[in-house]
Design an enzyme around this catalytic site. Structure first.
Site, PDB file in Angstrom:
ATOM      1  N   ASP A 118       0.800  -1.228   0.000  1.00 60.54           N
ATOM      2  CA  ASP A 118       0.000   0.000   0.000  1.00 60.54           C
ATOM      3  C   ASP A 118       0.829   1.272   0.000  1.00 60.54           C
ATOM      4  O   ASP A 118       0.416   2.298   0.547  1.00 60.54           O
ATOM      5  CB  ASP A 118      -0.936  -0.005   1.210  1.00 60.54           C
ATOM      6  CG  ASP A 118      -2.010  -1.067   1.100  1.00 60.54           C
ATOM      7  OD1 ASP A 118      -2.644  -1.149   0.037  1.00 60.54           O
ATOM      8  OD2 ASP A 118      -2.210  -1.819   2.072  1.00 60.54           O
ATOM      9  N   ASP A 178      -7.086  -3.550  -5.735  1.00 58.16           N
ATOM     10  CA  ASP A 178      -6.672  -2.299  -5.101  1.00 58.16           C
ATOM     11  C   ASP A 178      -5.222  -1.933  -5.444  1.00 58.16           C
ATOM     12  O   ASP A 178      -4.847  -0.759  -5.446  1.00 58.16           O
ATOM     13  CB  ASP A 178      -6.775  -2.395  -3.582  1.00 58.16           C
ATOM     14  CG  ASP A 178      -7.993  -3.161  -3.082  1.00 58.16           C
ATOM     15  OD1 ASP A 178      -8.424  -4.096  -3.757  1.00 58.16           O
ATOM     16  OD2 ASP A 178      -8.475  -2.846  -1.979  1.00 58.16           O
TER      17      ASP A 178
END
Length: 394
Positions: A118, A178
């Site tokens: 991330d 994502d």
């Protein structure tokens, strides 16, 4: 009228005019969609939130008033900083910028964190937004170092960046949709450094996702699990959806946003075609509510009583404004306008009495785990502000 009210009022009229095409019609609608009210009710709460290195605001339980606070290692930490940078750009109020700089300092150590994919969400949504405000060499260096760290998770055999590290006994090499959002960090790192290796990794990851994540109806799976020896697909899952073959709304939005952004950097028509196909699937879905705010999953069997997901709507709205800039397809802009106008209503804006650094209610984080369901979530606000700025830039 203050400068800040003037700007948001201007934005509100501009957005309405783009949506309905007639200034007279828009004037009649102004009371229903008043962005100035949104500003007066909520934006100040982001400044009032106390600075704390381990208390990045992520979500809030409205019933108890408890704010979920996370350290910088959490995947959502960069969004609050990004909100401050974007509010500075929208309003010109230097207080937002000053706060953003202070919060950014707590994010810097994440450039070394190789235990997560991330990096883009954390570093680019904070330092990247800062770079859009000012040419800051330190921020550039942090982005490049973060890209180096992210690339350590790339597997050449698979052709992707590894997403999660948990469930290793079940998932050999999981890649989630994502993860497309983290590619912007890599593309920008190549622009900043002049080293093409980051862009090369981003393209390989995008190509692998393009090949394996999508269904025939143009929707996407959430997770694809790979064999690291053969590089082949072992399993396809929708981990945060209603079931593996359902259509998790935010996952579809990640896909459209990620491939539109990848097209921006590469001009690869395959990426543009993919973004358009999934965008049309999303905005034309039979279970899309009339106001444009989707249910958290298009196939939740409790529809129409299923929770909505404002964050899926705002991610998609921001993505579609950029997609419109490449295609001039009015249906994309119409959906984005609908979302922006819908969110200007009292149904979605948090009441003034809510003491928390959020703008909107009714996002859904992880329904299968019953976590952050129908709550204010920071990234719902982030992509709304980004959509406003992108619309203004048109």
């Amino acid at each position: 009228m203050t400068r800040i009210k003037y700007l948001i009022s201007f934005l509100g009229v501009t957005l309405l005019f783009g949506a309905c095409g007639s200034l007279n019609i828009c004037k009649k609608q102004a009371n229903k969609t008043n962005v100035t009210i949104l500003l007066e009710k909520r934006y100040h709460t982001l400044l009032e939130y106390p600075i704390d290195s381990v208390s990045f605001p992520r979500s809030m339980d409205i019933k108890t008033g408890v704010i979920k606070k996370v350290p910088s290692k959490d995947w959502t930490s960069g969004f609050f900083v990004g909100n401050l940078w974007q509010l500075y750009t929208l309003t010109g109020d230097k207080t937002y910028k000053e706060r953003a700089v202070l919060w950014n300092a707590f994010m810097e150590k994440e450039k070394f964190n190789n235990r997560t994919h991330d990096m883009g969400f954390k570093v680019f949504c904070s330092f990247g937004k800062g770079l859009q405000v000012e040419d800051n060499k330190k921020y550039k260096d942090i982005i490049v170092k973060s890209a180096q760290t992210l690339c350590t998770r790339f597997n050449k055999k698979v052709g992707s960046i590894r997403s999660w590290d948990f469930n290793k006994d079940i998932w050999e090499f999981p890649v989630i949709m994502d993860n497309m959002m983290n590619l912007e960090l890599l593309f920008e790192a190549s622009k900043i450094s002049g080293d093409s290796k980051y862009k090369t990794v981003a393209i390989q990851h995008a190509n692998t996702t393009l090949k394996n994540h999508f269904r025939k109806d143009d929707s996407c799976y959430h997770v694809v699990v790979y064999d690291t020896i053969a590089g082949t697909v072992k399993n396809k899952i929708t981990f945060q959806g209603f079931n593996d073959e359902s259509s998790w709304a935010r996952g579809q939005a990640w896909a459209v946003y990620g491939f539109t952004m990848s097209y921006r950097y590469t001009k690869d028509k395959a990426y543009l075609n993919r973004a358009e196909a999934t965008a049309k699937y999303f905005i034309n879905h039979k279970n899309m509510p009339e106001d444009g705010i989707p249910y958290w999953d298009f196939y939740d069997t409790s529809i129409p009583n299923a929770p909505r997901d404002v964050s899926a709507a705002t991610v998609m709205a921001s993505a579609l404004i950029e997609l419109y800039s490449f295609t001039k397809n009015e249906s994309y802009l119409n959906y984005a306008n609908k979302v922006i106008n819908t969110l200007g209503s009292d149904k979605y804006i948090l009441n003034e009495s809510v003491n928390g650094p959020f703008i909107f209610d009714h996002s859904t984080g992880n329904w299968p785990k019953k976590d952050e369901v129908d709550q204010p979530i920071v990234y719902g606000d982030y992509y709304y502000l980004e959509a406003l700025l992108r619309k203004k830039s048109l």
